[in-house]
Design a protein around this motif. Structure first.
Motif, PDB file in Angstrom:
ATOM      1  N   UNK A 155       0.826  -1.203   0.000  1.00  0.00           N
ATOM      2  CA  UNK A 155       0.000   0.000   0.000  1.00  0.00           C
ATOM      3  C   UNK A 155       0.861   1.254   0.000  1.00  0.00           C
ATOM      4  N   UNK A 156       0.280   2.362   0.490  1.00  0.00           N
ATOM      5  CA  UNK A 156       1.013   3.627   0.540  1.00  0.00           C
ATOM      6  C   UNK A 156       2.036   3.593   1.665  1.00  0.00           C
ATOM      7  N   UNK A 157       3.271   4.064   1.411  1.00  0.00           N
ATOM      8  CA  UNK A 157       4.288   4.045   2.466  1.00  0.00           C
ATOM      9  C   UNK A 157       3.851   4.855   3.692  1.00  0.00           C
ATOM     10  N   UNK A 158       4.200   4.348   4.867  1.00  0.00           N
ATOM     11  CA  UNK A 158       3.856   5.007   6.121  1.00  0.00           C
ATOM     12  C   UNK A 158       5.131   5.274   6.928  1.00  0.00           C
ATOM     13  N   UNK A 159       5.091   6.363   7.706  1.00  0.00           N
ATOM     14  CA  UNK A 159       6.263   6.807   8.472  1.00  0.00           C
ATOM     15  C   UNK A 159       5.847   7.006   9.929  1.00  0.00           C
ATOM     16  N   UNK A 160       6.667   6.501  10.838  1.00  0.00           N
ATOM     17  CA  UNK A 160       6.352   6.540  12.266  1.00  0.00           C
ATOM     18  C   UNK A 160       7.191   7.601  12.968  1.00  0.00           C
ATOM     19  N   UNK A 161       6.542   8.417  13.788  1.00  0.00           N
ATOM     20  CA  UNK A 161       7.220   9.371  14.653  1.00  0.00           C
ATOM     21  C   UNK A 161       6.892   9.067  16.098  1.00  0.00           C
ATOM     22  N   UNK A 162       7.920   8.951  16.930  1.00  0.00           N
ATOM     23  CA  UNK A 162       7.741   8.612  18.348  1.00  0.00           C
ATOM     24  C   UNK A 162       8.293   9.747  19.198  1.00  0.00           C
ATOM     25  N   UNK A 163       7.477  10.247  20.105  1.00  0.00           N
ATOM     26  CA  UNK A 163       7.847  11.382  20.959  1.00  0.00           C
ATOM     27  C   UNK A 163       7.896  10.946  22.408  1.00  0.00           C
ATOM     28  N   UNK A 164       9.078  11.049  23.013  1.00  0.00           N
ATOM     29  CA  UNK A 164       9.228  10.818  24.447  1.00  0.00           C
ATOM     30  C   UNK A 164       9.249  12.171  25.140  1.00  0.00           C
ATOM     31  N   UNK A 165       8.159  12.491  25.844  1.00  0.00           N
ATOM     32  CA  UNK A 165       8.060  13.756  26.551  1.00  0.00           C
ATOM     33  C   UNK A 165       8.394  13.605  28.023  1.00  0.00           C
ATOM     34  N   UNK A 166       8.032  14.620  28.792  1.00  0.00           N
ATOM     35  CA  UNK A 166       8.340  14.626  30.221  1.00  0.00           C
ATOM     36  C   UNK A 166       7.528  13.600  30.990  1.00  0.00           C
ATOM     37  N   UNK A 167       6.268  13.379  30.572  1.00  0.00           N
ATOM     38  CA  UNK A 167       5.382  12.508  31.345  1.00  0.00           C
ATOM     39  C   UNK A 167       4.879  11.291  30.585  1.00  0.00           C
ATOM     40  N   UNK A 168       5.165  11.210  29.289  1.00  0.00           N
ATOM     41  CA  UNK A 168       4.636  10.073  28.549  1.00  0.00           C
ATOM     42  C   UNK A 168       5.153   9.993  27.128  1.00  0.00           C
ATOM     43  N   UNK A 169       4.559   9.077  26.365  1.00  0.00           N
ATOM     44  CA  UNK A 169       4.975   8.774  25.002  1.00  0.00           C
ATOM     45  C   UNK A 169       3.804   8.979  24.047  1.00  0.00           C
ATOM     46  N   UNK A 170       4.092   9.547  22.866  1.00  0.00           N
ATOM     47  CA  UNK A 170       3.089   9.709  21.825  1.00  0.00           C
ATOM     48  C   UNK A 170       3.641   9.139  20.521  1.00  0.00           C
ATOM     49  N   UNK A 171       2.763   8.549  19.739  1.00  0.00           N
ATOM     50  CA  UNK A 171       3.160   7.936  18.470  1.00  0.00           C
ATOM     51  C   UNK A 171       2.230   8.428  17.371  1.00  0.00           C
ATOM     52  N   UNK A 172       2.823   8.935  16.289  1.00  0.00           N
ATOM     53  CA  UNK A 172       2.066   9.333  15.104  1.00  0.00           C
ATOM     54  C   UNK A 172       2.551   8.533  13.915  1.00  0.00           C
ATOM     55  N   UNK A 173       1.628   8.118  13.064  1.00  0.00           N
ATOM     56  CA  UNK A 173       1.972   7.444  11.810  1.00  0.00           C
ATOM     57  C   UNK A 173       1.330   8.244  10.676  1.00  0.00           C
ATOM     58  N   UNK A 174       2.162   8.687   9.722  1.00  0.00           N
ATOM     59  CA  UNK A 174       1.670   9.511   8.625  1.00  0.00           C
ATOM     60  C   UNK A 174       1.920   8.822   7.284  1.00  0.00           C
ATOM     61  N   UNK A 175       1.216   9.313   6.257  1.00  0.00           N
ATOM     62  CA  UNK A 175       1.453   8.795   4.917  1.00  0.00           C
ATOM     63  C   UNK A 175       2.303   9.781   4.124  1.00  0.00           C
ATOM     64  N   UNK A 176       2.479   9.517   2.845  1.00  0.00           N
ATOM     65  CA  UNK A 176       3.361  10.328   2.007  1.00  0.00           C
ATOM     66  C   UNK A 176       2.895  11.773   1.878  1.00  0.00           C
ATOM     67  N   UNK A 177       1.592  12.004   2.016  1.00  0.00           N
ATOM     68  CA  UNK A 177       1.067  13.365   1.883  1.00  0.00           C
ATOM     69  C   UNK A 177       1.045  14.113   3.209  1.00  0.00           C
ATOM     70  N   UNK A 178       1.454  13.451   4.291  1.00  0.00           N
ATOM     71  CA  UNK A 178       1.477  14.088   5.599  1.00  0.00           C
ATOM     72  C   UNK A 178       0.221  13.885   6.408  1.00  0.00           C
ATOM     73  N   UNK A 179      -0.741  13.137   5.881  1.00  0.00           N
ATOM     74  CA  UNK A 179      -1.950  12.848   6.645  1.00  0.00           C
ATOM     75  C   UNK A 179      -1.626  11.899   7.792  1.00  0.00           C
TER      76      UNK A 179
END
Length: 423
Positions: free
Chosen positions: A4-28
């Motif tokens: 399918x469409x390529x996907x990119x993972x961003x992982x953020x380790x902050x002060x109190x927790x973790x957040x994960x975003x997965x986007x496609x080629x268009x930034x959605x």
């Protein structure tokens, strides 16, 4: 490669927790998940707690997409948080957080004598000072940043990025650990290899691919700090684009074609995607509002202020004496008088004062060599205050633009995408 469409993972380790975003080629953003360290214990320094919170958030995000479409992953972490590890990458102790001070005056004094005046490694909370403390008190130790250690779990390599390494003393202009660090007695071999943010480090290890049911072709991309990731998330990408964070403190960043270093103002620059992110932080900000108003009062009174009618109050709002940027004066006293009878006017005076500091901050950066501000995006809790936004427009005659996202994980996903495109 993905079906399918390529996907990119961003992982953020902050002060109190973790957040994960997965986007496609268009930034959605195709997937998002988060978890807090407190779900796994109250010790925010524990790498075990970090990893447990991460696994929960990561698996929740992966469950929203086809894992076979993921082609790259990048990680950001809190700037200056460091961890001692063995030569096999096993954590040897709890981490030293970004705001922890080195308790050994001999170490901090040594750095003050040897480090260049504009080095980000100076000061009691220096990441280098804490690395020296670990090296002094442990044997066979390597020192990684928070993002580096998580990245190691995916790549099997001890690699950092230029942004996380800045407070350890790394020189992003000459792209090296400078000679003066070795003069502190630190074995440079305990420090990670450093590459520009957005560089492909390696493919995912077989063990990590199996553990998370990910394709073996997933590329691990060098990440950045949480602050730099938050800047990228807004969509700011051109020279002169600025981002103001209206959080507990007032943080200012602008994209520049040249680095700006002025340690006496707390101004440093991060090298990212071929440009420089220059900025500083004032001691003013939401902490002053919290001192005088509760959340409900703040919302009600904000609706009563009149942005087109200046109060004439010339406040310099601080919760206590001392300022870092745009004025460098450890003894600077707050200016919070006179106090009007109207609570709404008092609030407006404080908001005007913080807005004036923001305007002076961008002016100071320009005086130090940064570009003139040409557009401005806003993040942080204060970004939701529409009346404040109208006030700020009077102090900053520039184009105010909406932030694409306020999540650092989204910015790190954009970095992962950029890293793949640059291969």
């Amino acid at each position: 490669m993905p079906d399918g469409e390529p996907l990119y993972v961003g992982i953020d380790f902050g002060t109190t927790g973790v957040r994960v975003s997965i986007i496609d080629d268009t930034g959605n953003e195709r997937a998002y998940a988060k978890d807090v360290y407190a779900d796994f214990g109250l010790n925010y320094r524990s790498p075990t707690v970090w990893w447990s919170a991460f696994e929960n958030a990561f698996c929740a995000a992966l469950g929203q997409v086809d894992r076979g479409d993921i082609i790259a992953l990048a990680i950001d972490g809190t700037s200056g948080t460091v961890l001692p590890v063995s030569k096999t990458g096993k954590a040897l102790a709890d981490a030293s957080l970004y705001n922890d001070a080195c308790t050994d005056p001999e170490i901090t004094g040594l750095i003050e004598r040897l480090a260049p005046v504009n080095s980000a490694a100076r000061g009691a909370t220096s990441a280098l000072a804490r690395a020296l403390f670990f090296a002094k008190n442990m044997h066979n130790t390597k020192v990684l940043h928070q993002a580096d250690w998580i990245g190691f779990r995916f790549s099997g390599r001890f690699v950092s990025d230029e942004n996380n390494a800045l407070k350890m003393g790394y020189d992003p202009e000459h792209k090296c650990w400078p000679d003066w660090i070795a003069q502190t007695g630190l074995d440079l071999g305990i420090l990670p290899e450093v590459v520009p943010a957005g560089t492909v480090i390696s493919r995912i290890t077989q063990s990590a691919a199996i553990h998370f049911a990910l394709p073996v072709h997933v590329q691990i991309i060098a990440g950045t700090t949480d602050g730099c990731a938050a800047f990228l998330a807004t969509g700011a990408s051109e020279i002169g684009d600025g981002v103001t964070s209206l959080g507990t403190t007032l943080t200012i960043k602008i994209l520049s074609n040249r680095p700006i270093f002025a340690a006496n103002y707390g101004v440093y620059s991060h090298h990212i995607l071929g440009l420089w992110l220059a900025g500083g932080a004032s001691n003013s900000g939401g902490n002053v509002l919290e001192k005088y108003f509760c959340g409900e009062d703040l919302a009600i009174l904000s609706e009563q202020i009149k942005p087109t009618e200046a109060t004439g109050l010339k406040y310099y709002p601080l919760s206590k004496p001392g300022e870092r940027f745009p004025i460098s004066d450890a003894g600077l006293q707050p200016v919070m008088l006179p106090v009007p009878d109207s609570r709404a006017i008092f609030l407006q005076g404080i908001l005007e004062g913080i807005s004036a500091i923001e305007a002076l901050a961008y002016q100071r950066l320009a005086e130090l060599g940064a570009p003139v501000l040409k557009s401005l995006r806003t993040v942080g809790a204060g970004a939701a205050n529409h009346q404040w936004a109208k006030l700020r427009e009077a102090f900053l005659p520039t184009a105010f633009k909406p932030a694409l996202s306020t999540e650092a994980s989204y910015g790190t996903a954009l970095l992962a995408r950029a890293g793949c495109r640059n291969v």
